[in-house]
Write a protein that holds these residues in place. Sequence first.
Motif, PDB file in Angstrom:
ATOM      1  N   ARG A  57      43.884   7.144   1.255  1.00  0.00           N
ATOM      2  CA  ARG A  57      43.923   6.080   0.253  1.00  0.00           C
ATOM      3  C   ARG A  57      42.523   5.965  -0.306  1.00  0.00           C
ATOM      4  N   PHE A  58      42.448   5.630  -1.581  1.00  0.00           N
ATOM      5  CA  PHE A  58      41.137   5.425  -2.169  1.00  0.00           C
ATOM      6  C   PHE A  58      41.061   4.060  -2.832  1.00  0.00           C
ATOM      7  N   ARG A  59      39.888   3.469  -2.724  1.00  0.00           N
ATOM      8  CA  ARG A  59      39.600   2.159  -3.313  1.00  0.00           C
ATOM      9  C   ARG A  59      38.495   2.357  -4.339  1.00  0.00           C
ATOM     10  N   THR A  60      38.646   1.730  -5.490  1.00  0.00           N
ATOM     11  CA  THR A  60      37.698   1.886  -6.581  1.00  0.00           C
ATOM     12  C   THR A  60      36.985   0.551  -6.819  1.00  0.00           C
ATOM     13  N   PRO A  61      35.800   0.366  -6.211  1.00  0.00           N
ATOM     14  CA  PRO A  61      35.084  -0.902  -6.359  1.00  0.00           C
ATOM     15  C   PRO A  61      34.910  -1.289  -7.828  1.00  0.00           C
ATOM     16  N   VAL A  78      44.439  16.950  -9.841  1.00  0.00           N
ATOM     17  CA  VAL A  78      45.675  16.446  -9.236  1.00  0.00           C
ATOM     18  C   VAL A  78      45.941  14.991  -9.614  1.00  0.00           C
ATOM     19  N   LEU A  79      44.996  14.128  -9.316  1.00  0.00           N
ATOM     20  CA  LEU A  79      45.216  12.692  -9.514  1.00  0.00           C
ATOM     21  C   LEU A  79      45.388  12.270 -10.971  1.00  0.00           C
ATOM     22  N   PRO A  80      44.758  12.927 -11.955  1.00  0.00           N
ATOM     23  CA  PRO A  80      45.017  12.512 -13.343  1.00  0.00           C
ATOM     24  C   PRO A  80      46.493  12.603 -13.735  1.00  0.00           C
ATOM     25  N   GLY A  81      47.201  13.568 -13.194  1.00  0.00           N
ATOM     26  CA  GLY A  81      48.619  13.712 -13.504  1.00  0.00           C
ATOM     27  C   GLY A  81      49.491  12.660 -12.845  1.00  0.00           C
ATOM     28  N   ILE A  82      48.967  12.007 -11.839  1.00  0.00           N
ATOM     29  CA  ILE A  82      49.728  10.996 -11.109  1.00  0.00           C
ATOM     30  C   ILE A  82      49.342   9.588 -11.538  1.00  0.00           C
ATOM     31  N   PHE A  83      48.038   9.331 -11.513  1.00  0.00           N
ATOM     32  CA  PHE A  83      47.531   7.986 -11.783  1.00  0.00           C
ATOM     33  C   PHE A  83      46.921   7.841 -13.176  1.00  0.00           C
ATOM     34  N   GLY A  84      46.818   8.921 -13.920  1.00  0.00           N
ATOM     35  CA  GLY A  84      46.091   8.923 -15.186  1.00  0.00           C
ATOM     36  C   GLY A  84      46.574   7.969 -16.256  1.00  0.00           C
ATOM     37  N   TYR A  85      47.803   7.567 -16.222  1.00  0.00           N
ATOM     38  CA  TYR A  85      48.300   6.659 -17.249  1.00  0.00           C
ATOM     39  C   TYR A  85      47.938   5.205 -16.968  1.00  0.00           C
ATOM     40  N   HIS A  86      47.331   4.924 -15.820  1.00  0.00           N
ATOM     41  CA  HIS A  86      46.855   3.566 -15.542  1.00  0.00           C
ATOM     42  C   HIS A  86      45.552   3.350 -16.316  1.00  0.00           C
ATOM     43  N   PRO A  87      45.392   2.212 -16.993  1.00  0.00           N
ATOM     44  CA  PRO A  87      44.191   2.003 -17.805  1.00  0.00           C
ATOM     45  C   PRO A  87      42.888   2.026 -17.007  1.00  0.00           C
ATOM     46  N   ASP A  88      42.911   1.761 -15.716  1.00  0.00           N
ATOM     47  CA  ASP A  88      41.686   1.806 -14.916  1.00  0.00           C
ATOM     48  C   ASP A  88      41.272   3.231 -14.548  1.00  0.00           C
ATOM     49  N   PHE A  89      42.185   4.174 -14.588  1.00  0.00           N
ATOM     50  CA  PHE A  89      41.889   5.506 -14.063  1.00  0.00           C
ATOM     51  C   PHE A  89      40.690   6.153 -14.748  1.00  0.00           C
ATOM     52  N   GLU A  93      44.352   2.002  -3.643  1.00  0.00           N
ATOM     53  CA  GLU A  93      44.286   0.604  -3.234  1.00  0.00           C
ATOM     54  C   GLU A  93      44.121  -0.325  -4.437  1.00  0.00           C
ATOM     55  N   GLU A  94      44.681  -1.504  -4.333  1.00  0.00           N
ATOM     56  CA  GLU A  94      44.510  -2.591  -5.299  1.00  0.00           C
ATOM     57  C   GLU A  94      45.069  -2.281  -6.691  1.00  0.00           C
ATOM     58  N   HIS A  95      45.992  -1.364  -6.770  1.00  0.00           N
ATOM     59  CA  HIS A  95      46.615  -1.030  -8.049  1.00  0.00           C
ATOM     60  C   HIS A  95      48.129  -1.095  -7.880  1.00  0.00           C
ATOM     61  N   LEU A  96      48.660  -2.270  -8.156  1.00  0.00           N
ATOM     62  CA  LEU A  96      50.051  -2.580  -7.859  1.00  0.00           C
ATOM     63  C   LEU A  96      51.055  -1.863  -8.760  1.00  0.00           C
ATOM     64  N   MET A  97      50.558  -1.177  -9.770  1.00  0.00           N
ATOM     65  CA  MET A  97      51.450  -0.380 -10.614  1.00  0.00           C
ATOM     66  C   MET A  97      52.084   0.753  -9.784  1.00  0.00           C
ATOM     67  N   PHE A  98      51.408   1.107  -8.686  1.00  0.00           N
ATOM     68  CA  PHE A  98      51.874   2.160  -7.790  1.00  0.00           C
ATOM     69  C   PHE A  98      52.170   1.509  -6.444  1.00  0.00           C
ATOM     70  N   CYS A  99      53.430   1.288  -6.154  1.00  0.00           N
ATOM     71  CA  CYS A  99      53.815   0.486  -4.986  1.00  0.00           C
ATOM     72  C   CYS A  99      53.663   1.217  -3.663  1.00  0.00           C
ATOM     73  N   ALA A 100      53.556   2.518  -3.695  1.00  0.00           N
ATOM     74  CA  ALA A 100      53.463   3.291  -2.460  1.00  0.00           C
ATOM     75  C   ALA A 100      52.678   4.568  -2.740  1.00  0.00           C
ATOM     76  N   ILE A 143      45.388  -3.818 -13.420  1.00  0.00           N
ATOM     77  CA  ILE A 143      45.431  -4.150 -14.841  1.00  0.00           C
ATOM     78  C   ILE A 143      44.938  -5.580 -15.056  1.00  0.00           C
ATOM     79  N   LYS A 144      43.872  -5.694 -15.827  1.00  0.00           N
ATOM     80  CA  LYS A 144      43.237  -6.992 -16.130  1.00  0.00           C
ATOM     81  C   LYS A 144      42.928  -7.777 -14.860  1.00  0.00           C
ATOM     82  N   GLY A 145      42.513  -7.058 -13.786  1.00  0.00           N
ATOM     83  CA  GLY A 145      42.142  -7.709 -12.543  1.00  0.00           C
ATOM     84  C   GLY A 145      43.300  -8.319 -11.790  1.00  0.00           C
ATOM     85  N   SER A 146      44.496  -7.806 -11.985  1.00  0.00           N
ATOM     86  CA  SER A 146      45.699  -8.421 -11.400  1.00  0.00           C
ATOM     87  C   SER A 146      45.697  -8.472  -9.882  1.00  0.00           C
TER      88      SER A 146
END
Length: 118
Positions: free
Chosen positions: A104-108, A56-67, A30-37, A113-116
């Motif tokens: 789906r997971f949300r990260t409070p 599992v998730l580091p290989g998918i989402f790990g390149y996002h700076p918030d991960f 959730e709230e990470h628009l770099m991943f549209c689906a 990216i930069k609060g986008s």
Amino acid sequence: MSVVALKPYDFPMKDVRENFPAPLLYIGWEEHLMFCAPFCLPLPPDTPFGALATAVLPGIFGYHPDFARIDWDQVEWKKNGQPWKPDSAKSLADNGLTHKDAIRFRTPGLTGIKGSFS
């Protein structure tokens, strides 16, 4: 928009569990628009839920700076659109996840990216 079939629409389903190497699980952040689906992954039902965050998730989402900043103890989860509290020590199956479920997971505190997203 609804669809009206002009003729009988009877055929064997192609997306049944037996046609995949493992049950499919949709996973979205959730709230990470770099991943549209959500991503769709074949994951063995005996996979520990905790392995999602570590293996599992580091290989998918790990390149996002918030991960790297995710506090997994604070993550809020939804299963098929409903709030849900998985047990990281139990398997995917023991957490009630079956073929084609969506989580789906949300990260409070982390809103893209930069609060986008905020």
